[in-house]
Design a protein around this motif. Structure first.
Motif, PDB file in Angstrom:
ATOM      1  N   SER A 157       0.860  -1.185   0.000  1.00 40.43           N
ATOM      2  CA  SER A 157       0.000   0.000   0.000  1.00 40.43           C
ATOM      3  C   SER A 157       0.896   1.233   0.000  1.00 40.43           C
ATOM      4  O   SER A 157       2.091   1.135   0.258  1.00 40.43           O
ATOM      5  N   ARG A 158       0.301   2.387  -0.260  1.00 41.36           N
ATOM      6  CA  ARG A 158       1.124   3.593  -0.371  1.00 41.36           C
ATOM      7  C   ARG A 158       1.682   3.997   1.002  1.00 41.36           C
ATOM      8  O   ARG A 158       1.146   3.597   2.040  1.00 41.36           O
ATOM      9  N   TYR A 159       2.714   4.820   0.978  1.00 41.78           N
ATOM     10  CA  TYR A 159       3.345   5.285   2.209  1.00 41.78           C
ATOM     11  C   TYR A 159       2.408   6.256   2.935  1.00 41.78           C
ATOM     12  O   TYR A 159       1.803   7.127   2.312  1.00 41.78           O
ATOM     13  N   ILE A 160       2.241   6.079   4.234  1.00 36.97           N
ATOM     14  CA  ILE A 160       1.389   6.993   5.012  1.00 36.97           C
ATOM     15  C   ILE A 160       2.304   7.994   5.718  1.00 36.97           C
ATOM     16  O   ILE A 160       3.186   7.606   6.486  1.00 36.97           O
ATOM     17  N   PHE A 161       2.099   9.266   5.458  1.00 34.26           N
ATOM     18  CA  PHE A 161       2.937  10.310   6.063  1.00 34.26           C
ATOM     19  C   PHE A 161       2.512  10.552   7.513  1.00 34.26           C
ATOM     20  O   PHE A 161       1.332  10.363   7.864  1.00 34.26           O
ATOM     21  N   LEU A 162       3.476  11.013   8.301  1.00 35.67           N
ATOM     22  CA  LEU A 162       3.204  11.263   9.718  1.00 35.67           C
ATOM     23  C   LEU A 162       2.071  12.288   9.879  1.00 35.67           C
ATOM     24  O   LEU A 162       1.189  12.132  10.727  1.00 35.67           O
ATOM     25  N   PHE A 163       2.067  13.320   9.002  1.00 39.61           N
ATOM     26  CA  PHE A 163       1.047  14.360   9.172  1.00 39.61           C
ATOM     27  C   PHE A 163      -0.368  13.796   8.964  1.00 39.61           C
ATOM     28  O   PHE A 163      -1.327  14.262   9.568  1.00 39.61           O
ATOM     29  N   GLU A 164      -0.485  12.734   8.146  1.00 38.81           N
ATOM     30  CA  GLU A 164      -1.813  12.136   7.935  1.00 38.81           C
ATOM     31  C   GLU A 164      -2.310  11.505   9.235  1.00 38.81           C
ATOM     32  O   GLU A 164      -3.467  11.630   9.599  1.00 38.81           O
ATOM     33  N   LYS A 165      -1.373  10.850   9.928  1.00 42.73           N
ATOM     34  CA  LYS A 165      -1.768  10.234  11.205  1.00 42.73           C
ATOM     35  C   LYS A 165      -2.087  11.324  12.226  1.00 42.73           C
ATOM     36  O   LYS A 165      -3.070  11.231  12.968  1.00 42.73           O
ATOM     37  N   LEU A 166      -1.255  12.378  12.221  1.00 43.81           N
ATOM     38  CA  LEU A 166      -1.441  13.444  13.215  1.00 43.81           C
ATOM     39  C   LEU A 166      -2.772  14.165  13.008  1.00 43.81           C
ATOM     40  O   LEU A 166      -3.398  14.632  13.957  1.00 43.81           O
ATOM     41  N   ILE A 167      -3.211  14.245  11.749  1.00 39.29           N
ATOM     42  CA  ILE A 167      -4.493  14.926  11.491  1.00 39.29           C
ATOM     43  C   ILE A 167      -5.653  13.975  11.758  1.00 39.29           C
ATOM     44  O   ILE A 167      -6.613  14.302  12.436  1.00 39.29           O
ATOM     45  N   THR A 168      -5.543  12.748  11.207  1.00 36.15           N
ATOM     46  CA  THR A 168      -6.698  11.842  11.257  1.00 36.15           C
ATOM     47  C   THR A 168      -7.006  11.344  12.666  1.00 36.15           C
ATOM     48  O   THR A 168      -8.176  11.303  13.065  1.00 36.15           O
ATOM     49  N   LEU A 169      -5.969  10.955  13.399  1.00 32.49           N
ATOM     50  CA  LEU A 169      -6.243  10.321  14.694  1.00 32.49           C
ATOM     51  C   LEU A 169      -7.042  11.215  15.646  1.00 32.49           C
ATOM     52  O   LEU A 169      -8.047  10.764  16.198  1.00 32.49           O
ATOM     53  N   PRO A 170      -6.676  12.521  15.805  1.00 29.61           N
ATOM     54  CA  PRO A 170      -7.534  13.341  16.679  1.00 29.61           C
ATOM     55  C   PRO A 170      -8.815  13.811  15.982  1.00 29.61           C
ATOM     56  O   PRO A 170      -9.825  14.045  16.632  1.00 29.61           O
ATOM     57  N   PHE A 171      -8.772  13.932  14.627  1.00 26.50           N
ATOM     58  CA  PHE A 171      -9.946  14.468  13.930  1.00 26.50           C
ATOM     59  C   PHE A 171     -11.133  13.509  13.970  1.00 26.50           C
ATOM     60  O   PHE A 171     -12.278  13.917  14.152  1.00 26.50           O
ATOM     61  N   ASN A 172     -10.858  12.210  13.824  1.00 25.11           N
ATOM     62  CA  ASN A 172     -11.956  11.253  13.708  1.00 25.11           C
ATOM     63  C   ASN A 172     -12.890  11.194  14.923  1.00 25.11           C
ATOM     64  O   ASN A 172     -14.105  11.218  14.753  1.00 25.11           O
ATOM     65  N   PRO A 173     -12.335  11.161  16.143  1.00 24.30           N
ATOM     66  CA  PRO A 173     -13.255  11.167  17.290  1.00 24.30           C
ATOM     67  C   PRO A 173     -14.118  12.437  17.310  1.00 24.30           C
ATOM     68  O   PRO A 173     -15.283  12.389  17.702  1.00 24.30           O
TER      69      PRO A 173
END
Ligand SMILES: Cc1cc2nc3c(=O)[nH]c(=O)nc-3n(C[C@H](O)[C@H](O)[C@H](O)COP(=O)(O)O)c2cc1C
Length: 257
Positions: A157-173
């Motif tokens: 699968s494609r590379y996941i950038f750190l900023f994607e995790k930093l945005i998604t993890l708090p945004f989703n809740p």
């Protein structure tokens, strides 16, 4: 064994196509999720989880079901996602899930499919031509993914950038808590009280009172109820009126499913 959840048919289509090509069985998890059925799922072939993407990850009700599910037999696990084009950090979370289950993570594949999130005007649906193009693209990709799984290859699968995790993890809740409310679903007088909307809801958020659906405020926005209604009696106030709904059956002959 292919395990899938699908609200508007995209993932169901991919799951059944993979099953045909891999001579495997495709199991719809809807009823199991609804009834919290944790009976053992056993497979000699690798497990393949097919899931749509909800807000950059696997739907949370599916992820939490899979976390508890008892998967016996083959220890390899693949993930296949269908999305409107951006699967976010789903592969990172899939890898984590595989490790939690002490299974061998075999990678993820992504299919870019028609977007089905019809209740927000911020995310307009594609044109019919674009939907057809995406479905054709998926059909072309299917044999490649199936062949890789058959060979026992790891899917890249494609590379996941750190900023994607930093945005998604708090945004989703935050999205889950403050997303558009399900009070805005309503039924028109054409409702026949058949209860199909309640049956397709993966989180049992709909109960039928006086032959009409009532939403219980734990909606995951999967779009199953509104799309499954046989008489299009369900609308979402201020966004779906007069708009075409999405279900893959409008594009794909049922014999494929
Ligand atoms: C609540 C919700 C959130 C979604 N979030 C995303 C997303 O973050 N990225 C994306 O590309 N598509 C997103 N989509 C589109 C679906 O992932 C896509 O249409 C999928 O193929 C639907 O699969 P299904 O027909 O099997 O339910 C979202 C759809 C819904 C209903």
């Amino acid at each position: 064994m292919i395990l899938y959840y699908s609200s508007t048919g995209n993932t169901e289509f991919i799951a059944h196509q993979l099953a045909k090509r891999l001579d495997d069985s495709a199991v719809n998890l809807l009823e199991r999720i609804k009834t919290n059925n944790m009976s053992v799922l056993k497979s000699d072939k690798p497990f393949i989880i097919c899931s749509p993407i909800y807000v950059c990850e696997m739907p949370r009700f599916l992820a939490s079901y899979l976390k508890k599910a008892i998967l016996k037999g083959n220890r390899q696990i693949y993930f296949v996602f269908t999305s409107g084009g951006y699967s976010g950090i789903a592969s990172t979370l899939a890898k984590r899930l595989a490790h939690q289950k002490k299974m061998i993570y075999m990678g993820c594949a992504d299919f870019k499919m028609p977007r089905n999130y019809i209740i927000s005007k911020r995310y307009p649906l594609q044109s019919r031509d674009e939907n057809k193009k995406r479905l054709l693209g998926a059909k072309e990709k299917l044999p490649l993914v199936a062949a890789a799984i058959k060979r026992g290859d790891r899917l890249k699968s494609r590379y996941i950038f750190l900023f994607e995790k930093l945005i998604t993890l708090p945004f989703n809740p935050i999205w889950v808590k403050y997303k558009q409310p399900d009070e805005l679903f309503y039924t028109k007088d054409t409702c026949i009280g058949c209860g199909k909307c309640a049956r397709v809801c993966p989180v049992n958020n709909i109960c039928i009172k006086n032959r009409r659906p009532v939403w219980q405020h734990k909606c995951n926005h999967c779009m199953a109820c509104i799309n499954a209604c046989p008489v299009r009696a369900i609308e979402y106030r201020g966004s779906t009126e007069g708009r075409e709904l999405y279900h893959i059956n409008k594009y794909v002959n049922k014999k494929y499913l």
